[in-house]
Design a protein around this motif. Structure first.
Motif, PDB file in Angstrom:
ATOM      1  N   PRO A   1     -46.891   5.837 -11.978  1.00  0.00           N
ATOM      2  CA  PRO A   1     -47.159   5.615 -10.549  1.00  0.00           C
ATOM      3  C   PRO A   1     -45.906   5.205  -9.784  1.00  0.00           C
ATOM      4  O   PRO A   1     -45.095   4.412 -10.264  1.00  0.00           O
ATOM      5  N   THR A   2     -45.769   5.738  -8.588  1.00  0.00           N
ATOM      6  CA  THR A   2     -44.639   5.374  -7.737  1.00  0.00           C
ATOM      7  C   THR A   2     -44.670   3.889  -7.397  1.00  0.00           C
ATOM      8  O   THR A   2     -43.626   3.234  -7.274  1.00  0.00           O
ATOM      9  N   SER A   3     -45.871   3.342  -7.265  1.00  0.00           N
ATOM     10  CA  SER A   3     -46.025   1.930  -6.899  1.00  0.00           C
ATOM     11  C   SER A   3     -46.150   1.022  -8.112  1.00  0.00           C
ATOM     12  O   SER A   3     -46.647  -0.099  -7.997  1.00  0.00           O
ATOM     13  N   CYS A   4     -45.703   1.460  -9.289  1.00  0.00           N
ATOM     14  CA  CYS A   4     -45.815   0.653 -10.512  1.00  0.00           C
ATOM     15  C   CYS A   4     -45.059  -0.670 -10.330  1.00  0.00           C
ATOM     16  O   CYS A   4     -43.836  -0.668 -10.125  1.00  0.00           O
ATOM     17  N   PRO A   5     -45.748  -1.815 -10.384  1.00  0.00           N
ATOM     18  CA  PRO A   5     -45.070  -3.098 -10.127  1.00  0.00           C
ATOM     19  C   PRO A   5     -43.943  -3.396 -11.113  1.00  0.00           C
ATOM     20  O   PRO A   5     -42.948  -4.025 -10.751  1.00  0.00           O
ATOM     21  N   ALA A   6     -44.105  -2.966 -12.366  1.00  0.00           N
ATOM     22  CA  ALA A   6     -43.104  -3.272 -13.388  1.00  0.00           C
ATOM     23  C   ALA A   6     -42.260  -2.048 -13.719  1.00  0.00           C
ATOM     24  O   ALA A   6     -41.768  -1.913 -14.844  1.00  0.00           O
ATOM     25  N   GLY A   7     -42.076  -1.164 -12.737  1.00  0.00           N
ATOM     26  CA  GLY A   7     -41.359   0.081 -12.987  1.00  0.00           C
ATOM     27  C   GLY A   7     -39.936  -0.128 -13.482  1.00  0.00           C
ATOM     28  O   GLY A   7     -39.502   0.478 -14.466  1.00  0.00           O
ATOM     29  N   ALA A   8     -39.196  -1.006 -12.806  1.00  0.00           N
ATOM     30  CA  ALA A   8     -37.802  -1.243 -13.198  1.00  0.00           C
ATOM     31  C   ALA A   8     -37.722  -1.858 -14.597  1.00  0.00           C
ATOM     32  O   ALA A   8     -36.873  -1.476 -15.410  1.00  0.00           O
ATOM     33  N   LEU A   9     -38.620  -2.796 -14.896  1.00  0.00           N
ATOM     34  CA  LEU A   9     -38.631  -3.403 -16.222  1.00  0.00           C
ATOM     35  C   LEU A   9     -39.029  -2.386 -17.285  1.00  0.00           C
ATOM     36  O   LEU A   9     -38.453  -2.370 -18.378  1.00  0.00           O
TER      37      LEU A   9
ATOM     38  N   GLY B   1     -49.841   4.204 -20.357  1.00  0.00           N
ATOM     39  CA  GLY B   1     -48.475   4.678 -20.212  1.00  0.00           C
ATOM     40  C   GLY B   1     -47.487   3.935 -21.091  1.00  0.00           C
ATOM     41  O   GLY B   1     -46.459   4.469 -21.509  1.00  0.00           O
ATOM     42  N   GLY B   2     -47.811   2.670 -21.406  1.00  0.00           N
ATOM     43  CA  GLY B   2     -46.918   1.884 -22.238  1.00  0.00           C
ATOM     44  C   GLY B   2     -46.886   2.304 -23.693  1.00  0.00           C
ATOM     45  O   GLY B   2     -46.094   1.755 -24.473  1.00  0.00           O
ATOM     46  N   VAL B   3     -47.705   3.292 -24.066  1.00  0.00           N
ATOM     47  CA  VAL B   3     -47.612   3.834 -25.420  1.00  0.00           C
ATOM     48  C   VAL B   3     -46.202   4.363 -25.681  1.00  0.00           C
ATOM     49  O   VAL B   3     -45.732   4.360 -26.824  1.00  0.00           O
ATOM     50  N   LEU B   4     -45.518   4.797 -24.629  1.00  0.00           N
ATOM     51  CA  LEU B   4     -44.146   5.265 -24.782  1.00  0.00           C
ATOM     52  C   LEU B   4     -43.249   4.140 -25.313  1.00  0.00           C
ATOM     53  O   LEU B   4     -42.359   4.385 -26.131  1.00  0.00           O
ATOM     54  N   LEU B   5     -43.491   2.899 -24.852  1.00  0.00           N
ATOM     55  CA  LEU B   5     -42.713   1.767 -25.350  1.00  0.00           C
ATOM     56  C   LEU B   5     -43.066   1.471 -26.805  1.00  0.00           C
ATOM     57  O   LEU B   5     -42.182   1.176 -27.618  1.00  0.00           O
ATOM     58  N   LEU B   6     -44.350   1.548 -27.125  1.00  0.00           N
ATOM     59  CA  LEU B   6     -44.767   1.326 -28.508  1.00  0.00           C
ATOM     60  C   LEU B   6     -44.206   2.393 -29.429  1.00  0.00           C
ATOM     61  O   LEU B   6     -43.845   2.108 -30.580  1.00  0.00           O
TER      62      LEU B   6
ATOM     63  N   LEU C   1     -47.224  -3.865 -18.917  1.00  0.00           N
ATOM     64  CA  LEU C   1     -46.364  -2.776 -19.377  1.00  0.00           C
ATOM     65  C   LEU C   1     -47.087  -1.678 -20.157  1.00  0.00           C
ATOM     66  O   LEU C   1     -46.558  -0.570 -20.272  1.00  0.00           O
ATOM     67  N   ILE C   2     -48.250  -1.963 -20.717  1.00  0.00           N
ATOM     68  CA  ILE C   2     -48.933  -0.972 -21.546  1.00  0.00           C
ATOM     69  C   ILE C   2     -50.028  -0.239 -20.770  1.00  0.00           C
ATOM     70  O   ILE C   2     -50.088   0.994 -20.782  1.00  0.00           O
ATOM     71  N   LYS C   3     -50.889  -0.976 -20.097  1.00  0.00           N
ATOM     72  CA  LYS C   3     -52.015  -0.366 -19.384  1.00  0.00           C
ATOM     73  C   LYS C   3     -51.558   0.146 -18.018  1.00  0.00           C
ATOM     74  O   LYS C   3     -51.892  -0.392 -16.965  1.00  0.00           O
ATOM     75  N   ILE C   4     -50.775   1.204 -18.053  1.00  0.00           N
ATOM     76  CA  ILE C   4     -50.245   1.840 -16.847  1.00  0.00           C
ATOM     77  C   ILE C   4     -50.699   3.306 -16.835  1.00  0.00           C
ATOM     78  O   ILE C   4     -50.590   3.992 -17.850  1.00  0.00           O
ATOM     79  N   ALA C   5     -51.200   3.743 -15.702  1.00  0.00           N
ATOM     80  CA  ALA C   5     -51.614   5.143 -15.584  1.00  0.00           C
ATOM     81  C   ALA C   5     -50.400   6.062 -15.679  1.00  0.00           C
ATOM     82  O   ALA C   5     -49.321   5.743 -15.179  1.00  0.00           O
ATOM     83  N   ALA C   6     -50.566   7.181 -16.344  1.00  0.00           N
ATOM     84  CA  ALA C   6     -49.468   8.138 -16.511  1.00  0.00           C
ATOM     85  C   ALA C   6     -50.026   9.552 -16.474  1.00  0.00           C
ATOM     86  O   ALA C   6     -51.031   9.856 -17.123  1.00  0.00           O
ATOM     87  N   ARG C   7     -49.387  10.401 -15.706  1.00  0.00           N
ATOM     88  CA  ARG C   7     -49.734  11.818 -15.671  1.00  0.00           C
ATOM     89  C   ARG C   7     -48.802  12.560 -16.615  1.00  0.00           C
ATOM     90  O   ARG C   7     -47.587  12.357 -16.586  1.00  0.00           O
TER      91      ARG C   7
END
Length: 459
Positions: A438-446, A32-37, A419-425
C-alpha cells in the motif's frame, strides 16, 4: 468443484457517492511481511535444517510437496499468526506463501493443505522427534557467536490440554490437566535453544540433570572452550544437576533455593540487625545481603548460598499491633558456584532471569505454542519444534530493525501487526514478480530497511 464467483455489493454512500465492493482486486495477500520472514529464513536457515533432519518416507513418484516446502509453509504460517493446520486450506493459495517456499505466486501449484500439514506433524517417530529437538540446539549453537562465558535460562510453563492428549497430567495449582514444556533460552541474545514437551508436574532432579547434561553436550560440539552457566528457579536447583555441574569443567550454575529452618538460623543475627536499622530508618524497605557455605542433608558437598533479606512493614491481619502494621523480614536464597559479592550475584545475575518470563510469553502466547491439540505426544513435540522455528524467524526480523527504532524492542505481536499483516498485491510477469504494498503503508520505510538488511546477510 468450481469456485463460486462472489457478486459485488453496495454499502452506504460517502459524500453522496455510491460505495460498491467487489472481489476483482487481483491476486493479493494479507501477509505482505512474509517477504521479511522469507529473507529471515534465508539468513538463519532453521526450516532447511529441520527439513533435512526429518526423514521422508513417502513414495518419490507421488510427492507433490517437498519436505522443505511443507516445513517452511508451516513455520511461516505460525509466525503470521495462523497456528492451526486447518488455516492451510486457505493459505495454500496465498501468493506470498508460495513465494516464501520458492513457488511462483500465480503459475505455481498450491501448497500443502490441512491434511498434508497434519500428516507432516504426525509422521515423525520418537527418534525423529528427538533428532528434530537436537537440531534446534545445533541451530542455536551455529547461529550465535559465543563469548568466554554464556548463560542459559531454564524454566517450564503450564499449557492447558483440551482432550485426551498423551502426557497430559493433572496440575493441582492450575486445577487443570495439561503440559509443562521445558524452555531453554540464551540469556545474552534472547534466542531460543530448545523446547521440550513434558507432563505438568515439577521436574525431578534426574530429569533436570538429563536435560542440562545433553544440551551442554551438544553445545560443547560447537563451543568447546566456552564456560556455560545454568540459571533457574528453585525447581531446577536439584542436587543431581548441581553434582553433575560440579564434576564437569567449565560448568557453573545459579539456582533458587527453598528456605528452611537451618538456613533461617544461619541468617537470624543478620535479620535481627536489619529489623533494628529498619525501625530507626524512615525508609519503607531496607535490604541486605549475605553469603555463606551450607550443606543440606542430601548434598554431597558444601556449596555457596546467597541470602537476600528485605525488611518492610506489612498489614497486621491478626490485629496484634496498634498501628495495624507489623515489621516483617522476607528472605530469599540462591545456591551458586559463581564467584562474586552476594548483592551482585543476587541482583545482577540471578534476578535477571525474570526476562525469561517475557521470552516464554513470546513463544507461548504470541506464537501460540500452547496449541498442542494433537493426540500423540510425539506430534505435539514436533509442533513445539515448529513454533520454536517460527520464534527464530521473528527473532531475526526484530534483530534487523535499527536499534534506535521503537520496534527494535517490541514484542512479536506488535511486529506482526506493523510489519507482517500488510496487504500486498502480487503480479507475476514472464520474467519478474512484482509485489505492490500500500502507498499509505505506515511502516513502509522501516519495511524497506528491514528487507534490504536481511537480504544482504542471506545466502
Amino acid at each position: 468443484m468450481t469456485d463460486d464467483t462472489l457478486l459485488p455489493f453496495d454499502l452506504p454512500a460517502v459524500r453522496r457517492k455510491k460505495l460498491t465492493v467487489d472481489f476483482e482486486g487481483g491476486n493479493q495477500s494479507s501477509n505482505g511481511g512474509v517477504l521479511l520472514l522469507r529473507e529471515a529464513e534465508r539468513d538463519v536457515g532453521v526450516c532447511r535444517r529441520l527439513a533435512e533432519t526429518m526423514p521422508d518416507r513417502r513414495d518419490p513418484d507421488h510427492i507433490q510437496h517437498q519436505m522443505v516446502e511443507m516445513v517452511t509453509a508451516r513455520v511461516t504460517a505460525i509466525a503470521c499468526g495462523h497456528e492451526d493446520a486447518i488455516d492451510h486450506n486457505d493459505l495454500r493459495h496465498d501468493p506470498l506463501m508460495k513465494v516464501a517456499v520458492g513457488r511462483c505466486p500465480e503459475s505455481g501449484a498450491p501448497l500443502g493443505s490441512q491434511s498434508t500439514i497434519s500428516r507432516l506433524e504426525n509422521a515423525p517417530s520418537k527418534t525423529d522427534a528427538a533428532r528434530l529437538t537436537v537440531a534446534l540446539v545445533d541451530q542455536f549453537a551455529t547461529t550465535v557467536t559465543p563469548g568466554r562465558m554464556e548463560m542459559f535460562d531454564i524454566d517450564d510453563t503450564f499449557c492447558v490440554a483440551h482432550g485426551g492428549q498423551q502426557l497430559a497430567f493433572w496440575n493441582a495449582h492450575h486445577d487443570e490437566r495439561g503440559f509443562a514444556p521445558m524452555h531453554i533460552y540464551h540469556a545474552g541474545s534472547g534466542a531460543p535453544v530448545v523446547a521440550i514437551l513434558r507432563p505438568a508436574r515439577t521436574p525431578k532432579g534426574t530429569e533436570v540433570r538429563t536435560v542440562i547434561k545433553h544440551v551442554t553436550k551438544h553445545l560443547r560440539r560447537h563451543w568447546p572452550t566456552t564456560r556455560i552457566v545454568w540459571r533457574g528457579d528453585g525447581h531446577y536447583g536439584r542436587v543431581e544437576a548441581m553434582d553433575w555441574a560440579d564434576e564437569n569443567d567449565n560448568i557453573d550454575y545459579i539456582f533458587g533455593l527453598a528456605g528452611n529452618a537451618a538456613l533461617d538460623a544461619l541468617v537470624a543475627g543478620i535479620a535481627d540487625n536489619l529489623r533494628f536499622h529498619h525501625a530507626k530508618s524512615s525508609q519503607p524497605k531496607l535490604r541486605t545481603y549475605a553469603s555463606f557455605t551450607y550443606q543440606a542433608g542430601s548434598w554431597t558437598r558444601p556449596r555457596k548460598v546467597v541470602a537476600r533479606l528485605e525488611c518492610s512493614l506489612q498489614p497486621d491481619t491478626g490485629g496484634t499491633t496498634s498501628t495495624g502494621m507489623r515489621q516483617e523480614v522476607d528472605i530469599r536464597y540462591v545456591v551458586t558456584s559463581l564467584k562474586g559479592s552476594a548483592q551482585h550475584l543476587y541482583e545482577n545475575v540471578y534476578c535477571q532471569r525474570g526476562q525469561m518470563e517475557n521470552l516464554i510469553k513470546l513463544h507461548k502466547a504470541q506464537l501460540a505454542s500452547d496449541r498442542m491439540s494433537c493426540h500423540s505426544a510425539i506430534a505435539n513435540q514436533v509442533r513445539l519444534v515448529f513454533h520454536t522455528a517460527a520464534y527464530w524467524l521473528m527473532h531475526r526480523v526484530r534483530a534487523a530493525i535499527p536499534s534506535a527504532h521503537p520496534l527494535a524492542r517490541a514484542e512479536f505481536a506488535t511486529i506482526r501487526e506493523r510489519l507482517i499483516k500488510i496487504a500486498a498485491r502480487v503480479i507475476e510477469h514472464v520474467a519478474r514478480i512484482r509485489i505492490q504494498l500500500p502507498t499509505s503503508c505506515p511502516a513502509g520505510a522501516l519495511f524497506r530497511t528491514v528487507a534490504l538488511g536481511l537480504m544482504t546477510s542471506g545466502p
